[in-house]
Motif scaffolding. Structure first.
Motif, PDB file in Angstrom:
ATOM      1  N   GLU A 427     -24.374 -66.851  27.187  1.00 46.79           N
ATOM      2  CA  GLU A 427     -23.070 -66.186  27.184  1.00 46.79           C
ATOM      3  C   GLU A 427     -23.168 -64.773  27.761  1.00 46.79           C
ATOM      4  O   GLU A 427     -22.268 -64.315  28.468  1.00 46.79           O
ATOM      5  CB  GLU A 427     -22.510 -66.144  25.765  1.00 46.79           C
ATOM      6  CG  GLU A 427     -22.004 -67.497  25.276  1.00 46.79           C
ATOM      7  CD  GLU A 427     -21.359 -67.407  23.909  1.00 46.79           C
ATOM      8  OE1 GLU A 427     -21.702 -66.462  23.163  1.00 46.79           O
ATOM      9  OE2 GLU A 427     -20.519 -68.270  23.585  1.00 46.79           O
ATOM     10  N   SER A 463     -21.245 -72.896  32.473  1.00 47.14           N
ATOM     11  CA  SER A 463     -20.131 -73.160  31.552  1.00 47.14           C
ATOM     12  C   SER A 463     -20.279 -74.473  30.780  1.00 47.14           C
ATOM     13  O   SER A 463     -20.097 -74.489  29.551  1.00 47.14           O
ATOM     14  CB  SER A 463     -18.807 -73.137  32.314  1.00 47.14           C
ATOM     15  OG  SER A 463     -18.559 -71.842  32.821  1.00 47.14           O
ATOM     16  N   PRO A 464     -20.612 -75.603  31.419  1.00 50.58           N
ATOM     17  CA  PRO A 464     -20.765 -76.836  30.616  1.00 50.58           C
ATOM     18  C   PRO A 464     -21.867 -76.729  29.555  1.00 50.58           C
ATOM     19  O   PRO A 464     -21.693 -77.211  28.431  1.00 50.58           O
ATOM     20  CB  PRO A 464     -21.100 -77.900  31.671  1.00 50.58           C
ATOM     21  CG  PRO A 464     -20.611 -77.346  32.959  1.00 50.58           C
ATOM     22  CD  PRO A 464     -20.782 -75.878  32.855  1.00 50.58           C
ATOM     23  N   ILE A 466     -22.910 -73.982  28.089  1.00 45.73           N
ATOM     24  CA  ILE A 466     -22.418 -73.090  27.035  1.00 45.73           C
ATOM     25  C   ILE A 466     -21.440 -73.830  26.132  1.00 45.73           C
ATOM     26  O   ILE A 466     -21.487 -73.719  24.898  1.00 45.73           O
ATOM     27  CB  ILE A 466     -21.767 -71.836  27.654  1.00 45.73           C
ATOM     28  CG1 ILE A 466     -22.837 -70.966  28.322  1.00 45.73           C
ATOM     29  CG2 ILE A 466     -20.999 -71.040  26.606  1.00 45.73           C
ATOM     30  CD1 ILE A 466     -22.281 -69.766  29.062  1.00 45.73           C
ATOM     31  N   ASP A 467     -20.510 -74.601  26.742  1.00 42.30           N
ATOM     32  CA  ASP A 467     -19.532 -75.334  25.941  1.00 42.30           C
ATOM     33  C   ASP A 467     -20.220 -76.346  25.025  1.00 42.30           C
ATOM     34  O   ASP A 467     -19.839 -76.502  23.854  1.00 42.30           O
ATOM     35  CB  ASP A 467     -18.536 -76.047  26.862  1.00 42.30           C
ATOM     36  CG  ASP A 467     -17.682 -75.070  27.654  1.00 42.30           C
ATOM     37  OD1 ASP A 467     -17.600 -73.895  27.224  1.00 42.30           O
ATOM     38  OD2 ASP A 467     -17.124 -75.459  28.688  1.00 42.30           O
ATOM     39  N   THR A 468     -21.239 -77.022  25.543  1.00 45.31           N
ATOM     40  CA  THR A 468     -21.962 -78.002  24.717  1.00 45.31           C
ATOM     41  C   THR A 468     -22.680 -77.332  23.548  1.00 45.31           C
ATOM     42  O   THR A 468     -22.598 -77.781  22.398  1.00 45.31           O
ATOM     43  CB  THR A 468     -22.965 -78.777  25.585  1.00 45.31           C
ATOM     44  OG1 THR A 468     -22.273 -79.430  26.644  1.00 45.31           O
ATOM     45  CG2 THR A 468     -23.711 -79.805  24.754  1.00 45.31           C
ATOM     46  N   HIS A 470     -22.015 -74.439  22.223  1.00 46.52           N
ATOM     47  CA  HIS A 470     -21.038 -73.865  21.298  1.00 46.52           C
ATOM     48  C   HIS A 470     -20.444 -74.947  20.407  1.00 46.52           C
ATOM     49  O   HIS A 470     -20.251 -74.742  19.198  1.00 46.52           O
ATOM     50  CB  HIS A 470     -19.945 -73.141  22.085  1.00 46.52           C
ATOM     51  CG  HIS A 470     -19.079 -72.258  21.237  1.00 46.52           C
ATOM     52  ND1 HIS A 470     -17.955 -72.726  20.588  1.00 46.52           N
ATOM     53  CD2 HIS A 470     -19.196 -70.949  20.904  1.00 46.52           C
ATOM     54  CE1 HIS A 470     -17.401 -71.746  19.912  1.00 46.52           C
ATOM     55  NE2 HIS A 470     -18.134 -70.641  20.093  1.00 46.52           N
ATOM     56  N   ALA A 471     -20.144 -76.097  20.982  1.00 44.19           N
ATOM     57  CA  ALA A 471     -19.594 -77.197  20.182  1.00 44.19           C
ATOM     58  C   ALA A 471     -20.606 -77.676  19.140  1.00 44.19           C
ATOM     59  O   ALA A 471     -20.254 -77.930  17.975  1.00 44.19           O
ATOM     60  CB  ALA A 471     -19.177 -78.350  21.094  1.00 44.19           C
TER      61      ALA A 471
END
Length: 871
Positions: A427, A463-464, A466-468, A470-471
């Motif tokens: 991030e 981004s993908p 980070i999203d994974t 974070h989820a």
């Protein structure tokens, strides 16, 4: 199924109306389901009995309504016109029916619905309860009070159907008591006082004093942090549960709030008027109140007038009181002849032992686990007690260990809840790239466009991921929250079980210990299993000894690894460790090591110091250095050495400085050099340097230290030497050691004759061992040169300059520094003159800079310094 199709014939009319009103509320808000939040909202809004129960639990119903309204507004809407009961609401109604069945088949009423709502394990209702400070045990206690007093218009307030609270503000409660004190018995019945483990002997003595006919006011005297107030809390808990003798049954324990008494008392005499009003209110209750004075010091100091009023009331027998004080406050009040102190019976409270502290911590573990949402292993409990005893001597046990374990639990919680390292790094990288992208947007040159394209590509790739991450993190946090909620519910149920047992509610106790606790524990196991199944680092939320040691390291600066090093392995290689600093004294190092190992396994008198030694030998052979090395080895800190130069205590009047000046002198409150050093560092090495120069009275003091392991200072405080190592150095026999050519036994015989001529037999008889230090040889000085050069290299490290010496240069240093009568000190002076001084001048001239290697050689007796290329 809707609320109208339920078999509502088993519900009381007011409960039936409330269930229907909850459905109407859901219909009006166009919600698809009637949730427990709707039911709880209507209960608080429309039922006077529920509002009364919440007020008795110490919560304003309006605050609960505000939070519930905010929660209900977050409920998603629906197009259907009729709201159906949710599965959670059906479970709530089932619990309410179970509550009613326990009341001998009574219909389900609003109070049963309130109890069922308070048992929600999660969801909006649970969040509102937690935010407003409510819990299932607290709500049940308030409901029992409402039932016992007949609702809103019953008798005076009661907690758990036992004795009236003096703080809840009923008409029978005097205003002065409610305004200037806190009812600890009331708090204990509500479960707001934590458990107290141990101190049973002090508690029994306190109850015995309270049972006396005259002078029935106990005063607990002890150092801060040893648990004086915990003993009083334990008394309040027993009074709340009725586990006290008849003379205290039904009584209340109220703590005088001195801050409330003093606050706003600006006019002369206003404080005294408040105290008179408080004492008059207590007198009017005819012995129903025991007053607790949490701090006696202000009442015998700055607020002595209020203390005199209390003393007069105690003298007339108008009240009974319990007080706590530190030894300093107690001694000061006694010396000043305070009237208040004569009304109390002092009870000494000693600091807890390590074993007693472990027992206390084990009783608090459950509370820490519920508060922090972590597991606390028993090894961490034992480590907290031992490390607090050794490394935090300024705070008494058990408080130091409790603080350690609390902060270690907080450390684990913060670590678990923090953003994972990989996610945080990604991030931050994306944030930096975004900032770079904004700076390139206005540029049109080809290089800028290429850089912008690369940034966009990297951001798109990040981004993908980070999203994974974070989820996954949010999922794990949710699972961890479920574990914590389940743990809190188990803890609350166990508290309610203890309360039910205390009040003789056998039916409720059987239900809690059976189905309720079993279901909650099963829910906890399932939640933990779900978290562990993810393989997430959040599943490892146990407090370990390493975490406790990390907190100690933050407090004291002592390295963590040294504290947790295996004690047995460390002691077995003690000679090798000490030998790295002390050269040529294998016999002395061996004698010290054997004594320490003997003490650590318990084969010594526990009342005496770990060991006491008299070091004899020429100057500069390593006597003081061995004492420093021993301090670092035993206590992981060279500063754990207290050095007293006996040349400062040659006069008789100077001996008093060891114990402190007598009372009446200007510095009498400062304590003694020796006693205060041991009180600050119970684990330490005490070095009496050149002891033969001390006044004979010093040896009278040492007799008590060496024999009993304790010493009383001028202020009457005890200093304990059980965990110290006593070392005395002397130059007696130095000439014999230097000139002797015979056997070691013959040398020892000669030295002992000289010792008996200088010291009294009773003093020598109390020393564990007399250690003879040998003169240093050429080979010993060669090893000392290596040690000194390592120290010189560390001084050059900030300049990034390295140092090497040829063998010829080292041999020349040994030749110049060899003087048997003076030991290693001439060698240090030679190194300073031949190496440090010339090197300092060349560094100032810029002959050597960062990254250079300085090679030192000797040519015709002169030392040369040349730059050498690094390999």
């Amino acid at each position: 199924m809707t609320a109208l199709t339920l078999r509502l014939e088993s519900y009381a009319p007011d409960a039936r109306v409330l269930v229907q009103s909850a459905q109407a509320l859901a219909d009006a808000r166009k919600h698809a389901e009637v949730t427990p939040a709707h039911v709880f909202y209507r209960l608080v809004e429309e039922s006077d009995a529920v509002g009364d129960a919440l007020r008795r639990a110490g919560v304003d119903p309006v605050d609960v309504l505000v939070e519930l309204e905010a929660a209900i507004r977050k409920t998603p809407g629906a197009n259907d016109n009729v709201a159906y009961l949710s599965p959670r609401t059906l479970e709530l109604l089932g619990r309410a029916e179970a509550e009613a069945s326990r009341a001998r088949g009574a219909p389900v009423g609003v109070l049963e619905l309130l109890l069922a709502s308070a048992q929600e394990l999660d969801g909006p209702v649970r969040d509102v309860l937690r935010f407003t400070g409510l819990s299932a045990p607290l709500v049940r206690a308030a409901v029992d009070t409402v039932r016992a007093t007949g609702g809103r218009h019953g008798a005076a307030n009661a907690i758990a159907g036992t004795v009236p609270s003096l703080i809840e503000g009923s008409p029978a409660t005097p205003k002065a008591i409610a305004e200037f004190s806190v009812d600890w018995t009331h708090l204990a019945a509500r479960g707001e006082l934590g458990p107290t483990i141990g101190r049973d002997a002090e508690l029994r003595r306190m109850v015995q004093v309270l049972a006396r006919h005259h002078e029935n006011n106990p005063l607990l005297v002890g150092e801060p942090g040893i648990g004086k107030r915990s003993i009083v809390r334990q008394l309040a808990l027993r009074m709340a549960h009725g586990d006290v003798p008849t003379l205290l049954s039904g009584k209340r324990l109220v703590a005088l709030d001195l801050g409330a008494l003093v606050a706003g008392a600006r006019l002369r005499g206003q404080l005294e008027e408040r105290v008179k009003a408080f004492l008059g209110a207590v007198r009017d209750l005819s012995g129903e109140v025991v007053v607790f004075l949490p701090n006696l010091a202000p009442l015998v100091g700055e607020h002595a007038a209020a203390g005199d009023l209390l003393a007069s009331a105690l003298g007339r027998g108008e009240l009974r009181a319990v007080a706590v004080a530190t030894p300093e406050a107690f001694k000061k009040a006694r010396d000043q002849g305070q009237e208040l102190l004569r009304r109390f019976v002092p009870i000494d409270v000693e600091p807890a032992t390590v074993d007693g502290t472990v027992t206390v911590l084990r009783g608090l573990v459950e509370g820490f686990e519920a508060a922090h949402g972590v597991r606390v292993g028993d090894p961490a409990v034992v480590a907290a007690a031992k490390l607090a005893r050794r490394y935090v001597p300024s705070v008494a046990l058990p408080k130091a260990a409790v603080d350690l374990l609390d902060e270690a639990s907080a450390l684990v919680r913060v670590t678990v809840e923090s953003v994972p390292t990989e996610l945080d790094a990604l991030e931050r990288r994306r944030t930096n790239l975004t900032a770079e992208r904004r700076s390139l947007l206005d540029d049109t040159d080809p290089d800028s466009k290429d850089a912008l394209a690369k940034i966009d590509a990297e951001v798109a790739a990040l981004s993908p991921r980070i999203d994974t991450l974070h989820a996954d993190w949010q999922r794990d946090l949710a699972l961890l929250g479920a574990v914590r909620n389940a743990r809190e519910e188990v803890h609350a149920a166990e508290l309610e079980l203890e309360r039910a047992k205390g009040h003789g509610d056998d039916a409720r106790a059987r239900e809690l210990s059976g189905s309720v606790l079993a279901g909650l524990e099963r829910r906890l196991v399932e939640a933990e299993a779900s978290l562990e199944a993810t393989g997430s680092p959040l599943a490892n939320f146990s407090v370990l000894p390493e975490h406790v040691a990390e907190v100690v390291a933050a407090w004291t600066g002592v390295p963590v690894a040294k504290m947790l090093e295996g004690e047995a392995d460390k002691l077995l290689r003690m000679e090798a460790s000490l030998g790295t600093r002390v050269v040529g004294q294998d016999a002395a190092v061996g004698a010290i090591s054997r004594a320490v190992r003997r003490g650590r396994v318990g084969l010594r008198d526990p009342r005496k110091p770990i060991g006491s030694f008299l070091f004899l030998g020429p100057s500069g052979v390593g006597k003081t250095e061995l004492a420093k090395a021993l301090a670092e080895f035993l206590f992981d800190d060279e500063h754990a050495l207290t050095r007293l130069d006996m040349s400062e205590f040659m006069e008789k009047h100077m001996v008093a400085r060891l114990l402190g000046s007598p009372p009446g002198y200007a510095d009498s409150d400062e304590g003694g050099f020796l006693t205060e050093a041991v009180r600050r560092r119970p684990y330490s090495v005490i070095l009496f340097d050149e002891v033969e120069k001390a006044h004979p009275d010093v040896f009278n003091i040492l007799l008590q230290v060496l024999d009993d392991g304790r010493l009383t200072d001028s202020r009457g405080r005890m200093a304990h030497f059980e965990d110290t190592v006593i070392i005395l150095t002397s130059n007696i026999g130095s000439r014999l050691i230097l000139d002797h050519d015979g056997t070691p036994d013959a040398l020892r015989t000669l030295v002992e004759k000289e010792l008996h001529a200088s010291f009294r037999p009773e003093f020598l008889n109390r020393i564990d061992d007399v250690v003879l230090f040998d003169p240093l040889s050429h080979g010993d000085l060669g090893r000392i040169v290596e040690i000194q050069l390592r120290g010189l290299e560390s001084l050059l490290a900030p300049r990034r300059v390295s140092l090497t010496l040829s063998d010829a240069a080292k041999a020349e240093l040994v030749r110049l520094g060899y003087e048997p009568a003076f030991g290693a000190r001439p060698l240090k002076r030679v190194i300073m003159k031949k190496l440090q001084d010339p090197l300092a001048e060349q560094l100032l001239r810029g002959a050597f800079t960062a990254g250079d290697v300085v090679h030192v050689d000797v040519n015709d007796g002169a030392f040369t310094f040349a730059k050498k290329s690094p390999r």
